[in-house]
Design an enzyme around this catalytic site. Structure first.
Site, PDB file in Angstrom:
ATOM      1  N   HIS A   2       0.493  -1.102  -0.137  1.00 43.21           N
ATOM      2  CA  HIS A   2       0.041  -0.111   0.031  1.00 43.21           C
ATOM      3  C   HIS A   2       1.415   0.871   0.024  1.00 43.21           C
ATOM      4  CE1 HIS A   2      -2.752   2.793   1.964  1.00 43.21           C
ATOM      5  NE2 HIS A   2      -4.074   1.678   1.014  1.00 43.21           N
TER       6      HIS A   2
ATOM      7  N   ASP B 260       2.488  -4.664   8.136  1.00 49.37           N
ATOM      8  CA  ASP B 260       1.673  -3.599   7.979  1.00 49.37           C
ATOM      9  C   ASP B 260       0.160  -5.062   8.157  1.00 49.37           C
ATOM     10  OD1 ASP B 260      -0.982  -2.502   6.896  1.00 49.37           O
ATOM     11  OD2 ASP B 260      -0.203  -1.767   5.285  1.00 49.37           O
TER      12      ASP B 260
ATOM     13  N   GLN C 123      -4.878  -5.397   7.523  1.00 47.41           N
ATOM     14  CA  GLN C 123      -6.270  -6.291   5.862  1.00 47.41           C
ATOM     15  C   GLN C 123      -6.352  -7.247   7.215  1.00 47.41           C
ATOM     16  OE1 GLN C 123      -8.396  -5.090   4.379  1.00 47.41           O
ATOM     17  NE2 GLN C 123      -7.128  -3.570   4.182  1.00 47.41           N
TER      18      GLN C 123
ATOM     19  N   LYS D  98     -10.693  -0.320  10.354  1.00 45.76           N
ATOM     20  CA  LYS D  98     -11.104  -1.498   9.392  1.00 45.76           C
ATOM     21  C   LYS D  98     -11.349  -2.916  10.960  1.00 45.76           C
ATOM     22  CE  LYS D  98      -7.934  -0.155   5.872  1.00 45.76           C
ATOM     23  NZ  LYS D  98      -8.114   0.218   4.714  1.00 45.76           N
TER      24      LYS D  98
ATOM     25  N   CYS E 197      -4.335   2.752  -4.154  1.00 50.10           N
ATOM     26  CA  CYS E 197      -3.203   2.813  -3.160  1.00 50.10           C
ATOM     27  C   CYS E 197      -2.190   2.100  -3.085  1.00 50.10           C
ATOM     28  CB  CYS E 197      -3.795   3.356  -1.795  1.00 50.10           C
ATOM     29  SG  CYS E 197      -5.107   4.942  -1.397  1.00 50.10           S
TER      30      CYS E 197
END
Length: 397
Positions: free
Chosen positions: A115, A192, A195, A218, A355
């Protein structure tokens, strides 16, 4: 579970088929209620007031930190820093750890599927320090190629920063293997987890990473809050990134001394109500069971891939086994046109580069359509999406 989410219905009470959870999740009523109480009857600032309500709100704010630590398997709540989101968490590590540890010629390793928020902060630091960014390629089915990563790593590699789960392809990184590779050359690993945190059981010790970031919005929580987890020894050695109230021990015009982590990295009045609402969101997700959620969303993604594969005009991206995210393109139909037509059918998908422009270039497309599932998704969402795609194909025939 759909009844727990008021956002999953249109103004006239019809079901709204929300397939954009990878961008931001809908919020359960328990989270909305927790935030409303925190903004209303319970509200006071934290850490400073000697009156009762401030003390109670401080207890609630710090209880949220402990809840996060437990949720991600951290050794201590002192390793949990509240930030505005994953983007700020990555910037904090880049600006604090990166500026303190990177020198000209050092290497930063990213992957092709990152991202923008895990690319641009490192580019900014590379420009300031003279470090160099290396890009790890992907396997043919869209996973980070760990064999290639091993070949890229050198003793000059100082940090490896990778997505735990791709926001475009849904591919899942073997995080422990990546950590072992990074550590073999003395590098640190940042993951990261935007998700992965909403749909996977987490354990920082088992993952073996050095930093982990995710966003609350999220994870069925509010916007404006996220988490940076860092190993305690690393956080203690890092200088503050922002200065102000709450992050100091003593201030004089000659010099100031700083509070220990995590307060050192939380300058100013913090995200009080957002932290309390995030606590409620984590409780809600924990009640459902992260392993169960992963299996549920992965099964929906598999079903959708199977259905889309029957359409000759559709190209699918990413691995067959994905974490609740399916990206695809329809020949002759721009993803934005598809998204507009689906919106008329009360189906919401994401259309664009997500992104992740370097990944789009790698895939050879300007954009993709993306359907992403949440814990509230079910087969009716897939059916509605397929009806909308069928209508789109007839329009563009």
């Amino acid at each position: 579970m759909r009844a727990d989410f008021p956002g999953l219905f249109t103004a006239n009470g019809k079901p709204w088929h929300y397939l954009d959870t990878a961008a931001s999740s809908q919020k359960p009523q328990k989270v909305i209620d927790a935030m409303s109480r925190a903004l209303g009857a319970d509200y006071a600032t934290v850490h400073r007031g000697v009156y009762g309500r401030s003390a109670q709100m401080t207890l609630g704010y710090e209880a949220a930190r402990r809840r996060v630590a437990d949720f991600i398997g951290a050794d201590s709540e002192d390793e949990v820093v509240f930030v505005r989101g994953a983007t700020e968490g990555i910037n904090l590590v880049a600006q604090s750890w990166g500026m303190a540890n990177l020198r000209e010629g050092d290497r930063i390793v990213l992957s092709m599927l990152e991202h923008h928020s895990n690319i641009v902060p490192w580019q900014m630091i590379a420009e300031r320090t003279g470090a160099v960014i290396d890009v790890c390629p992907l396997t043919e089915d869209g996973r980070i190629d760990l064999g290639a990563l091993e070949d890229i790593l050198t003793p000059r590699t100082k940090i490896v920063s990778l997505a735990h789960v791709s926001n475009v392809l849904g591919s899942v990184l073997d995080a422990r293997a990546a950590a072992d590779l990074a550590h073999s050359v003395g590098a640190k690993l940042l993951l990261d987890g935007c998700q992965s945190a909403p749909r996977m059981a987490l354990d920082m010790t088992a993952l073996g990473c050095d930093f982990y970031v995710f966003s609350g919005h999220k994870l069925y929580g509010p916007t404006g809050i996220g988490v940076l987890w860092g190993r305690k020894d690393l956080l203690e050695a890092m200088p503050p990134w922002q200065g102000g109230g709450a992050m100091i021990e003593k201030v004089e015009f000659a010099r100031s001394t700083y509070a220990p982590p995590p307060q050192r990295f939380e300058a100013g009045t913090p995200m009080i109500t957002e932290a309390i609402a995030l606590h409620a969101a984590i409780d809600y997700v924990a009640e459902q069971g992260p392993d169960r959620l992963f299996a549920h969303e992965a099964a929906l993604a598999k079903t959708l891939r199977e259905e889309l594969r029957t359409l000759n005009s559709v190209t699918l991206f990413g691995p067959e086994e994905s974490a609740g995210i399916v990206s695809f393109a329809i020949e002759g139909v721009h993803p934005h046109d598809l998204g507009t037509i689906l919106d008329e059918e009360d189906v919401a998908i994401r259309a664009g580069h997500h992104c992740a422009q370097p990944l789009m270039e790698h895939l050879g497309v300007p954009a993709t359509a993306r359907a992403s599932f949440g814990l509230y998704s079910d087969d009716s969402d897939i059916a509605a999406l397929l009806r909308g795609i069928d209508r789109t194909l007839k329009i563009f025939a």
